[in-house]
Design a protein around this motif. Sequence first.
Motif, PDB file in Angstrom:
ATOM      1  N   THR A  94      33.954  38.860  43.525  1.00 27.51           N
ATOM      2  CA  THR A  94      33.114  37.868  44.200  1.00 27.51           C
ATOM      3  C   THR A  94      31.718  37.883  43.588  1.00 27.51           C
ATOM      4  OG1 THR A  94      32.375  39.450  45.879  1.00 27.51           O
ATOM      5  CG2 THR A  94      34.363  38.151  46.388  1.00 27.51           C
ATOM      6  N   ILE A  95      30.937  36.890  43.979  1.00 33.03           N
ATOM      7  CA  ILE A  95      29.547  36.831  43.520  1.00 33.03           C
ATOM      8  C   ILE A  95      28.670  36.378  44.679  1.00 33.03           C
ATOM      9  CG2 ILE A  95      29.679  34.452  42.652  1.00 33.03           C
ATOM     10  CD1 ILE A  95      27.936  35.678  40.227  1.00 33.03           C
ATOM     11  N   ASN A  96      27.459  36.902  44.708  1.00 29.92           N
ATOM     12  CA  ASN A  96      26.505  36.525  45.743  1.00 29.92           C
ATOM     13  C   ASN A  96      25.965  35.131  45.469  1.00 29.92           C
ATOM     14  OD1 ASN A  96      23.593  36.419  46.932  1.00 29.92           O
ATOM     15  ND2 ASN A  96      24.606  38.110  47.992  1.00 29.92           N
ATOM     16  N   LEU A  97      25.738  34.368  46.515  1.00 32.84           N
ATOM     17  CA  LEU A  97      25.312  32.988  46.324  1.00 32.84           C
ATOM     18  C   LEU A  97      23.957  32.871  45.651  1.00 32.84           C
ATOM     19  CD1 LEU A  97      24.340  31.224  49.658  1.00 32.84           C
ATOM     20  CD2 LEU A  97      24.378  33.665  49.418  1.00 32.84           C
ATOM     21  N   ALA A  98      23.129  33.911  45.678  1.00 37.10           N
ATOM     22  CA  ALA A  98      21.806  33.843  45.048  1.00 37.10           C
ATOM     23  C   ALA A  98      21.810  34.332  43.597  1.00 37.10           C
ATOM     24  CB  ALA A  98      20.807  34.662  45.862  1.00 37.10           C
ATOM     25  N   ALA A  99      22.972  34.742  43.087  1.00 36.87           N
ATOM     26  CA  ALA A  99      23.065  35.233  41.707  1.00 36.87           C
ATOM     27  C   ALA A  99      22.880  34.076  40.727  1.00 36.87           C
ATOM     28  CB  ALA A  99      24.425  35.899  41.485  1.00 36.87           C
ATOM     29  N   PRO A 100      22.397  34.380  39.531  1.00 35.25           N
ATOM     30  CA  PRO A 100      22.271  33.335  38.510  1.00 35.25           C
ATOM     31  C   PRO A 100      23.637  32.967  37.930  1.00 35.25           C
ATOM     32  CG  PRO A 100      21.566  35.449  37.631  1.00 35.25           C
ATOM     33  CD  PRO A 100      21.870  35.671  39.081  1.00 35.25           C
ATOM     34  N   LEU A 101      23.739  31.748  37.422  1.00 33.61           N
ATOM     35  CA  LEU A 101      24.992  31.303  36.796  1.00 33.61           C
ATOM     36  C   LEU A 101      25.391  32.213  35.647  1.00 33.61           C
ATOM     37  CD1 LEU A 101      24.881  27.406  36.606  1.00 33.61           C
ATOM     38  CD2 LEU A 101      26.109  28.866  38.202  1.00 33.61           C
ATOM     39  N   SER A 102      24.427  32.768  34.951  1.00 34.70           N
ATOM     40  CA  SER A 102      24.747  33.659  33.826  1.00 34.70           C
ATOM     41  C   SER A 102      25.588  34.842  34.300  1.00 34.70           C
ATOM     42  CB  SER A 102      23.467  34.147  33.146  1.00 34.70           C
ATOM     43  OG  SER A 102      22.619  34.805  34.078  1.00 34.70           O
ATOM     44  N   GLU A 103      25.288  35.366  35.494  1.00 31.45           N
ATOM     45  CA  GLU A 103      26.065  36.483  36.041  1.00 31.45           C
ATOM     46  C   GLU A 103      27.487  36.032  36.403  1.00 31.45           C
ATOM     47  OE1 GLU A 103      25.947  39.406  39.925  1.00 31.45           O
ATOM     48  OE2 GLU A 103      24.027  38.774  39.065  1.00 31.45           O
ATOM     49  N   ALA A 104      27.609  34.839  36.981  1.00 34.93           N
ATOM     50  CA  ALA A 104      28.932  34.311  37.324  1.00 34.93           C
ATOM     51  C   ALA A 104      29.776  34.151  36.068  1.00 34.93           C
ATOM     52  CB  ALA A 104      28.795  32.975  38.053  1.00 34.93           C
ATOM     53  N   LEU A 105      29.190  33.589  35.035  1.00 35.71           N
ATOM     54  CA  LEU A 105      29.922  33.390  33.784  1.00 35.71           C
ATOM     55  C   LEU A 105      30.321  34.732  33.166  1.00 35.71           C
ATOM     56  CD1 LEU A 105      30.957  31.242  31.842  1.00 35.71           C
ATOM     57  CD2 LEU A 105      28.745  31.312  30.681  1.00 35.71           C
ATOM     58  N   ALA A 106      29.422  35.707  33.208  1.00 32.15           N
ATOM     59  CA  ALA A 106      29.727  37.031  32.659  1.00 32.15           C
ATOM     60  C   ALA A 106      30.880  37.681  33.421  1.00 32.15           C
ATOM     61  CB  ALA A 106      28.482  37.913  32.709  1.00 32.15           C
ATOM     62  N   LEU A 107      30.887  37.574  34.753  1.00 27.51           N
ATOM     63  CA  LEU A 107      31.978  38.138  35.557  1.00 27.51           C
ATOM     64  C   LEU A 107      33.312  37.465  35.229  1.00 27.51           C
ATOM     65  CD1 LEU A 107      30.491  38.623  39.150  1.00 27.51           C
ATOM     66  CD2 LEU A 107      31.532  40.375  37.701  1.00 27.51           C
ATOM     67  N   MET A 108      33.286  36.144  35.072  1.00 24.12           N
ATOM     68  CA  MET A 108      34.517  35.417  34.747  1.00 24.12           C
ATOM     69  C   MET A 108      35.061  35.867  33.399  1.00 24.12           C
ATOM     70  SD  MET A 108      33.748  31.545  36.002  1.00 24.12           S
ATOM     71  CE  MET A 108      33.289  31.192  37.696  1.00 24.12           C
ATOM     72  N   ARG A 109      34.182  36.010  32.435  1.00 24.15           N
ATOM     73  CA  ARG A 109      34.630  36.437  31.102  1.00 24.15           C
ATOM     74  C   ARG A 109      35.124  37.878  31.123  1.00 24.15           C
ATOM     75  NH1 ARG A 109      29.931  33.441  27.603  1.00 24.15           N
ATOM     76  NH2 ARG A 109      30.961  31.424  27.526  1.00 24.15           N
ATOM     77  N   GLU A 110      34.384  38.759  31.802  1.00 24.98           N
ATOM     78  CA  GLU A 110      34.744  40.180  31.859  1.00 24.98           C
ATOM     79  C   GLU A 110      36.107  40.405  32.506  1.00 24.98           C
ATOM     80  OE1 GLU A 110      33.255  44.210  34.201  1.00 24.98           O
ATOM     81  OE2 GLU A 110      31.863  42.543  33.961  1.00 24.98           O
ATOM     82  N   HIS A 111      36.409  39.637  33.557  1.00 25.23           N
ATOM     83  CA  HIS A 111      37.651  39.836  34.302  1.00 25.23           C
ATOM     84  C   HIS A 111      38.729  38.801  33.951  1.00 25.23           C
ATOM     85  CE1 HIS A 111      35.982  43.013  36.797  1.00 25.23           C
ATOM     86  NE2 HIS A 111      34.873  42.302  36.823  1.00 25.23           N
ATOM     87  N   ASP A 112      38.436  37.928  32.997  1.00 24.19           N
ATOM     88  CA  ASP A 112      39.373  36.890  32.552  1.00 24.19           C
ATOM     89  C   ASP A 112      39.892  36.076  33.740  1.00 24.19           C
ATOM     90  OD1 ASP A 112      40.768  35.415  30.670  1.00 24.19           O
ATOM     91  OD2 ASP A 112      42.524  36.719  30.762  1.00 24.19           O
TER      92      ASP A 112
END
Length: 154
Positions: free
Chosen positions: A25-43
């Motif tokens: 999951t991701i916190n709603l206040a996180a930057p998009l860069s963090e969301a993209l990094a999590l998606m890539r890291e966990h495929d």
Amino acid sequence: MTNKTKTTVPVEQEIRYWMRTPAITINLAAPLSEALALMREHDIRRLPVVVDTGELRGIITQGDIRGADIMRVAGLDPVDIAQALRNVKVYEVMTEDPIAVTPETSLREAALLMIENKIGGLPVIDENKRVIGIITESDLFEALVQQLETHPRF
């Protein structure tokens, strides 16, 4: 007042048996860069968006972030794109109040929700709306294949 009888399904046809847990999951206040990094890291292609308590508030998908690729193709400087991804917050682009299911939801019901709403995954929540897992179209295909192997007459 009407009496509704809950239809029970075999446990192997409940979401709890097939969901991926724990959900990334991701916190709603996180930057998009963090969301993209999590998606890539966990495929993965989608992230349930939560508040600090773990309560579901939205969902963000690769498609929501895909604008970054468009900016790159348009010739924008990769440094500017990276800065934009750091400045935009998840809550600014997420889908609010996404459709969610519980661990007791049947695979059939989850599949119908995905088909009817043209979505590829559903957060799985507990009674307090906290995210405890996720079920995706890939998980449903896996369940179908196992059912076909177990019951070849289908």
